[in-house]
Design an enzyme around this catalytic site. Sequence first.
Site, PDB file in Angstrom:
ATOM      1  N   TRP A 159       2.997   3.818  -3.057  1.00 33.22           N
ATOM      2  CA  TRP A 159       3.562   4.406  -4.282  1.00 33.22           C
ATOM      3  C   TRP A 159       4.033   3.352  -5.280  1.00 33.22           C
ATOM      4  O   TRP A 159       4.310   3.672  -6.422  1.00 33.22           O
ATOM      5  CB  TRP A 159       4.755   5.317  -3.941  1.00 33.22           C
ATOM      6  CG  TRP A 159       5.756   4.648  -3.045  1.00 33.22           C
ATOM      7  CD1 TRP A 159       5.825   4.754  -1.687  1.00 33.22           C
ATOM      8  CD2 TRP A 159       6.788   3.730  -3.432  1.00 33.22           C
ATOM      9  NE1 TRP A 159       6.836   3.944  -1.195  1.00 33.22           N
ATOM     10  CE2 TRP A 159       7.449   3.317  -2.249  1.00 33.22           C
ATOM     11  CE3 TRP A 159       7.234   3.216  -4.655  1.00 33.22           C
ATOM     12  CZ2 TRP A 159       8.517   2.414  -2.254  1.00 33.22           C
ATOM     13  CZ3 TRP A 159       8.289   2.312  -4.661  1.00 33.22           C
ATOM     14  CH2 TRP A 159       8.913   1.928  -3.467  1.00 33.22           C
ATOM     15  N   ARG A 168      -7.654  -1.906  -7.410  1.00 35.38           N
ATOM     16  CA  ARG A 168      -7.933  -3.111  -6.611  1.00 35.38           C
ATOM     17  C   ARG A 168      -8.848  -2.781  -5.439  1.00 35.38           C
ATOM     18  O   ARG A 168      -9.477  -3.664  -4.871  1.00 35.38           O
ATOM     19  CB  ARG A 168      -6.585  -3.675  -6.129  1.00 35.38           C
ATOM     20  CG  ARG A 168      -6.603  -5.120  -5.784  1.00 35.38           C
ATOM     21  CD  ARG A 168      -5.199  -5.676  -5.713  1.00 35.38           C
ATOM     22  NE  ARG A 168      -4.552  -5.397  -4.444  1.00 35.38           N
ATOM     23  CZ  ARG A 168      -3.371  -5.937  -4.080  1.00 35.38           C
ATOM     24  NH1 ARG A 168      -2.741  -6.757  -4.891  1.00 35.38           N
ATOM     25  NH2 ARG A 168      -2.836  -5.650  -2.928  1.00 35.38           N
ATOM     26  N   LYS A 183      -6.826   8.159  -0.766  1.00 35.29           N
ATOM     27  CA  LYS A 183      -5.622   8.961  -0.529  1.00 35.29           C
ATOM     28  C   LYS A 183      -4.429   8.204  -1.112  1.00 35.29           C
ATOM     29  O   LYS A 183      -3.936   7.256  -0.510  1.00 35.29           O
ATOM     30  CB  LYS A 183      -5.408   9.179   0.973  1.00 35.29           C
ATOM     31  CG  LYS A 183      -4.373  10.259   1.254  1.00 35.29           C
ATOM     32  CD  LYS A 183      -3.673  10.087   2.578  1.00 35.29           C
ATOM     33  CE  LYS A 183      -2.599   9.055   2.546  1.00 35.29           C
ATOM     34  NZ  LYS A 183      -1.505   9.274   1.571  1.00 35.29           N
ATOM     35  N   ALA A 185      -0.423   7.695  -2.286  1.00 34.04           N
ATOM     36  CA  ALA A 185       0.847   8.070  -1.662  1.00 34.04           C
ATOM     37  C   ALA A 185       1.279   9.441  -2.185  1.00 34.04           C
ATOM     38  O   ALA A 185       1.080   9.748  -3.367  1.00 34.04           O
ATOM     39  CB  ALA A 185       1.902   7.022  -1.979  1.00 34.04           C
ATOM     40  N   GLY A 237       0.175  -0.847   2.420  1.00 33.43           N
ATOM     41  CA  GLY A 237       1.402  -0.128   2.746  1.00 33.43           C
ATOM     42  C   GLY A 237       2.227  -0.949   3.717  1.00 33.43           C
ATOM     43  O   GLY A 237       2.085  -2.169   3.801  1.00 33.43           O
ATOM     44  N   GLU A 259      -3.315  -4.736   3.610  1.00 34.59           N
ATOM     45  CA  GLU A 259      -2.359  -5.415   2.714  1.00 34.59           C
ATOM     46  C   GLU A 259      -0.992  -4.852   3.061  1.00 34.59           C
ATOM     47  O   GLU A 259      -0.665  -3.731   2.689  1.00 34.59           O
ATOM     48  CB  GLU A 259      -2.706  -5.122   1.249  1.00 34.59           C
ATOM     49  CG  GLU A 259      -4.060  -5.656   0.800  1.00 34.59           C
ATOM     50  CD  GLU A 259      -4.100  -7.169   0.643  1.00 34.59           C
ATOM     51  OE1 GLU A 259      -3.047  -7.827   0.719  1.00 34.59           O
ATOM     52  OE2 GLU A 259      -5.209  -7.700   0.462  1.00 34.59           O
ATOM     53  N   LEU A 260      -0.216  -5.616   3.817  1.00 33.31           N
ATOM     54  CA  LEU A 260       0.994  -5.052   4.426  1.00 33.31           C
ATOM     55  C   LEU A 260       2.276  -5.657   3.824  1.00 33.31           C
ATOM     56  O   LEU A 260       2.246  -6.208   2.741  1.00 33.31           O
ATOM     57  CB  LEU A 260       0.910  -5.236   5.943  1.00 33.31           C
ATOM     58  CG  LEU A 260      -0.391  -4.704   6.563  1.00 33.31           C
ATOM     59  CD1 LEU A 260      -0.431  -4.981   8.055  1.00 33.31           C
ATOM     60  CD2 LEU A 260      -0.592  -3.229   6.291  1.00 33.31           C
ATOM     61  N   CYS A 293       5.601  -5.816  -2.685  1.00 31.58           N
ATOM     62  CA  CYS A 293       5.356  -6.562  -1.452  1.00 31.58           C
ATOM     63  C   CYS A 293       5.554  -8.050  -1.707  1.00 31.58           C
ATOM     64  O   CYS A 293       5.883  -8.808  -0.813  1.00 31.58           O
ATOM     65  CB  CYS A 293       3.950  -6.297  -0.949  1.00 31.58           C
ATOM     66  SG  CYS A 293       2.713  -6.620  -2.212  1.00 31.58           S
ATOM     67  N   GLU A 390      12.258  -6.300   4.952  1.00 30.73           N
ATOM     68  CA  GLU A 390      11.837  -6.226   3.562  1.00 30.73           C
ATOM     69  C   GLU A 390      12.879  -5.377   2.822  1.00 30.73           C
ATOM     70  O   GLU A 390      13.087  -4.219   3.178  1.00 30.73           O
ATOM     71  CB  GLU A 390      10.466  -5.539   3.555  1.00 30.73           C
ATOM     72  CG  GLU A 390       9.660  -5.812   2.353  1.00 30.73           C
ATOM     73  CD  GLU A 390       8.281  -5.156   2.438  1.00 30.73           C
ATOM     74  OE1 GLU A 390       8.069  -4.228   3.239  1.00 30.73           O
ATOM     75  OE2 GLU A 390       7.415  -5.567   1.662  1.00 30.73           O
ATOM     76  N   SER A 450       0.192 -12.610  -9.030  1.00 33.10           N
ATOM     77  CA  SER A 450      -0.924 -11.659  -9.003  1.00 33.10           C
ATOM     78  C   SER A 450      -1.915 -11.893 -10.135  1.00 33.10           C
ATOM     79  O   SER A 450      -1.520 -12.084 -11.281  1.00 33.10           O
ATOM     80  CB  SER A 450      -0.388 -10.227  -9.115  1.00 33.10           C
ATOM     81  OG  SER A 450       0.534  -9.994  -8.080  1.00 33.10           O
TER      82      SER A 450
HETATM   83  P1  NAD Z   1       3.801   3.365   3.736  1.00 33.63           P
HETATM   84  O1  NAD Z   1       3.191   2.540   4.809  1.00 33.63           O
HETATM   85  O2  NAD Z   1       4.885   4.295   4.084  1.00 33.63           O
HETATM   86  O3  NAD Z   1       2.702   4.229   3.008  1.00 33.63           O
HETATM   87  C1  NAD Z   1       1.515   3.663   2.470  1.00 33.63           C
HETATM   88  C2  NAD Z   1       0.458   4.731   2.416  1.00 33.63           C
HETATM   89  O4  NAD Z   1       0.154   5.138   3.747  1.00 33.63           O
HETATM   90  C3  NAD Z   1       0.851   6.005   1.671  1.00 33.63           C
HETATM   91  O5  NAD Z   1      -0.300   6.528   1.040  1.00 33.63           O
HETATM   92  C4  NAD Z   1       1.269   6.935   2.802  1.00 33.63           C
HETATM   93  O6  NAD Z   1       1.102   8.285   2.474  1.00 33.63           O
HETATM   94  C5  NAD Z   1       0.277   6.538   3.864  1.00 33.63           C
HETATM   95  N1  NAD Z   1       0.663   6.840   5.238  1.00 33.63           N
HETATM   96  C6  NAD Z   1       1.899   6.869   5.783  1.00 33.63           C
HETATM   97  N2  NAD Z   1       1.818   7.173   7.089  1.00 33.63           N
HETATM   98  C7  NAD Z   1       0.494   7.324   7.375  1.00 33.63           C
HETATM   99  C8  NAD Z   1      -0.236   7.638   8.558  1.00 33.63           C
HETATM  100  N3  NAD Z   1       0.368   7.849   9.717  1.00 33.63           N
HETATM  101  N4  NAD Z   1      -1.578   7.705   8.487  1.00 33.63           N
HETATM  102  C9  NAD Z   1      -2.209   7.464   7.319  1.00 33.63           C
HETATM  103  N5  NAD Z   1      -1.580   7.182   6.175  1.00 33.63           N
HETATM  104  C10 NAD Z   1      -0.238   7.097   6.206  1.00 33.63           C
HETATM  105  O7  NAD Z   1       4.260   2.327   2.611  1.00 33.63           O
HETATM  106  P2  NAD Z   1       4.937   2.649   1.216  1.00 33.63           P
HETATM  107  O8  NAD Z   1       6.380   2.915   1.451  1.00 33.63           O
HETATM  108  O9  NAD Z   1       4.143   3.633   0.436  1.00 33.63           O
HETATM  109  O10 NAD Z   1       4.754   1.256   0.472  1.00 33.63           O
HETATM  110  C11 NAD Z   1       5.614   0.200   0.646  1.00 33.63           C
HETATM  111  C12 NAD Z   1       5.037  -0.828   1.605  1.00 33.63           C
HETATM  112  O11 NAD Z   1       3.761  -1.240   1.120  1.00 33.63           O
HETATM  113  C13 NAD Z   1       5.866  -2.070   1.671  1.00 33.63           C
HETATM  114  O12 NAD Z   1       5.947  -2.515   3.015  1.00 33.63           O
HETATM  115  C14 NAD Z   1       5.074  -3.068   0.839  1.00 33.63           C
HETATM  116  O13 NAD Z   1       5.283  -4.416   1.162  1.00 33.63           O
HETATM  117  C15 NAD Z   1       3.678  -2.649   1.125  1.00 33.63           C
HETATM  118  N6  NAD Z   1       2.783  -3.106   0.064  1.00 33.63           N
HETATM  119  C16 NAD Z   1       1.932  -4.138   0.349  1.00 33.63           C
HETATM  120  C17 NAD Z   1       1.112  -4.624  -0.646  1.00 33.63           C
HETATM  121  C18 NAD Z   1       0.183  -5.754  -0.359  1.00 33.63           C
HETATM  122  O14 NAD Z   1      -0.728  -5.946  -1.144  1.00 33.63           O
HETATM  123  N7  NAD Z   1       0.365  -6.509   0.705  1.00 33.63           N
HETATM  124  C19 NAD Z   1       1.125  -4.050  -1.922  1.00 33.63           C
HETATM  125  C20 NAD Z   1       2.008  -2.994  -2.173  1.00 33.63           C
HETATM  126  C21 NAD Z   1       2.825  -2.526  -1.153  1.00 33.63           C
END
Ligand code: NAD
Length: 489
Positions: A159, A168, A183, A185, A237, A259-260, A293, A390, A450
């Site tokens: 999100w 990207r 899919k 967020a 995520g 990308e975590l 992130c 984080e 970035s």
């Molecule tokens: P999240 O992991 O909660 O959710 C990310 C996505 O995964 C959302 O679309 C969510 O709906 C989906 N999701 C959640 N549970 C799932 C499951 N069990 N199966 C499939 N999909 C599922 O993360 P968030 O809160 O949306 O985003 C924040 C995180 O993302 C932070 O840790 C941040 O560092 C990371 N992030 C990383 C980068 C990068 O490029 N490394 C960029 C942006 C955000």
Amino acid sequence: MSNRESDLLATVPDGLFIGGQWRPATEGKTLAVRDPATGDVVRQVADASPADGAAALDAAVAAFPAWAATPARERAELLRRAFDLLQARKEDVALLMTLEMGKPLTEARGEVAYGGEFLRWFSEEAAHVQGRYGANPEGTGRMIVSQHPVGPCFLITPWNFPLAMATRKIAPALAAGCTVVIKPAELTPLTTLYFVRLLEEAGLPAGVVNVITTSTSGAVSEPIIRDPRLRKLSFTGSTPVGKKLLEQAAGNVLRTSMELGGNAPFVVFDDADLDKAVDGAMAAKFRNIGQACTAANRFLVHRPVAEEFARRVTERVRALKIGRGTEDGVAIGPLIDQRAVDKATTLVGDAVERGAVLLAGGSAIEGEGTFYEPTVLSDVAAGSSILHEEIFGPVLAIVPFDDEDEAVRLANDTEFGLVSYVFTENLARGQRMIERLETGMMGLNMGVVSNAAAPFGGWKLSGLGREGGDEGIHEYLQTKYTLTPDPFG
Ligand code: NAD
């Protein structure tokens, strides 16, 4: 809400986009999207079931052969038209992101520029995928190396950057000849829906991009990931969700890009230009209200300049305007939800209990929306949770260090390895830090790294693969080597 805002929201499609058709979820369910600055529901969108997810994958599978066979130049031109349309609609897209995610409008405009660059960059890359032809060393044959699209892909985005995380992934996938199911967020689906409508206007063939919005991400995603027809999963995520998806992907040895999360160190040496370091700190910490992130998580500051650095950032932080992202001059919008506010509250409380000094902020803001004050903590003690988790909020935590070896040890003392920031005017020291810090990216005297032309990605628990740069398209290509006989033999 202003008339302009409600008129814009009314133009956003509210259905699932499957096989070139917009349609409601099969069970007729919807999910509510809220403005985090007010808590108000701004739009309802379709809430997909696993059956809808399966239909979206069917469509991506059916569309793949024709899209893979489409000349690269045509695929490139679709992306280029999408880039141009995005420029024409940039104010709408920026406002939509501010409404569903809360970031200040000026930053949302910045994200439209950044997110758009992936369309332009990969429109250029599409036509430049190369193969190789040459004699084998023995001279008995000819070796051909060719690149092929991996196939239907599943893209899952977070999100915090609703547009850029989608472009990207979509842009390199389409450039490579792959079809996708995306899919977004559940908290921020509107930007992706709007953007895919724009791709449609640019001439997207049916089934090449399919969108599912859902409140039950796990239940809808798992069958898609486990389907043997899927060839690639690209996820951005959190690390815990990424690990779970890697387990699901293992069954079919699925290609993955991950990308975590991050825990970026921001290192300031006593030979730094302190003005540059403070500017860099403000960008690296408070962009996106700290919800990036790449956000600097730990400010490691050389002891001789630690007090002065803290004084200067505190002065800047106290001047930051807090409010709804649409208001003029706002730098700090709301956090995405109450959970995020609670997390900042807990981390700051723990740090203060362990002896950190609170120099600014330190509290959630009562009233409408989910706001947390921009905060500065100094002398954060080792062992404080804020140094290991984080933060994902506007909290700047300072830890003093005494020498370069200690800075390196502290900076690398994390399971994450996405990005680091180093401020020094000493070139050799800067070079040593490039070699010693365990991160996939580094800002050397820069607070933001970035760029669509750069390989974005992390080491350690921060992920696998790279997005952007020359590397980005290869995440969606697979290599074939063919041996042919010596044509003269
Ligand atoms: P999240 O992991 O909660 O959710 C990310 C996505 O995964 C959302 O679309 C969510 O709906 C989906 N999701 C959640 N549970 C799932 C499951 N069990 N199966 C499939 N999909 C599922 O993360 P968030 O809160 O949306 O985003 C924040 C995180 O993302 C932070 O840790 C941040 O560092 C990371 N992030 C990383 C980068 C990068 O490029 N490394 C960029 C942006 C955000």
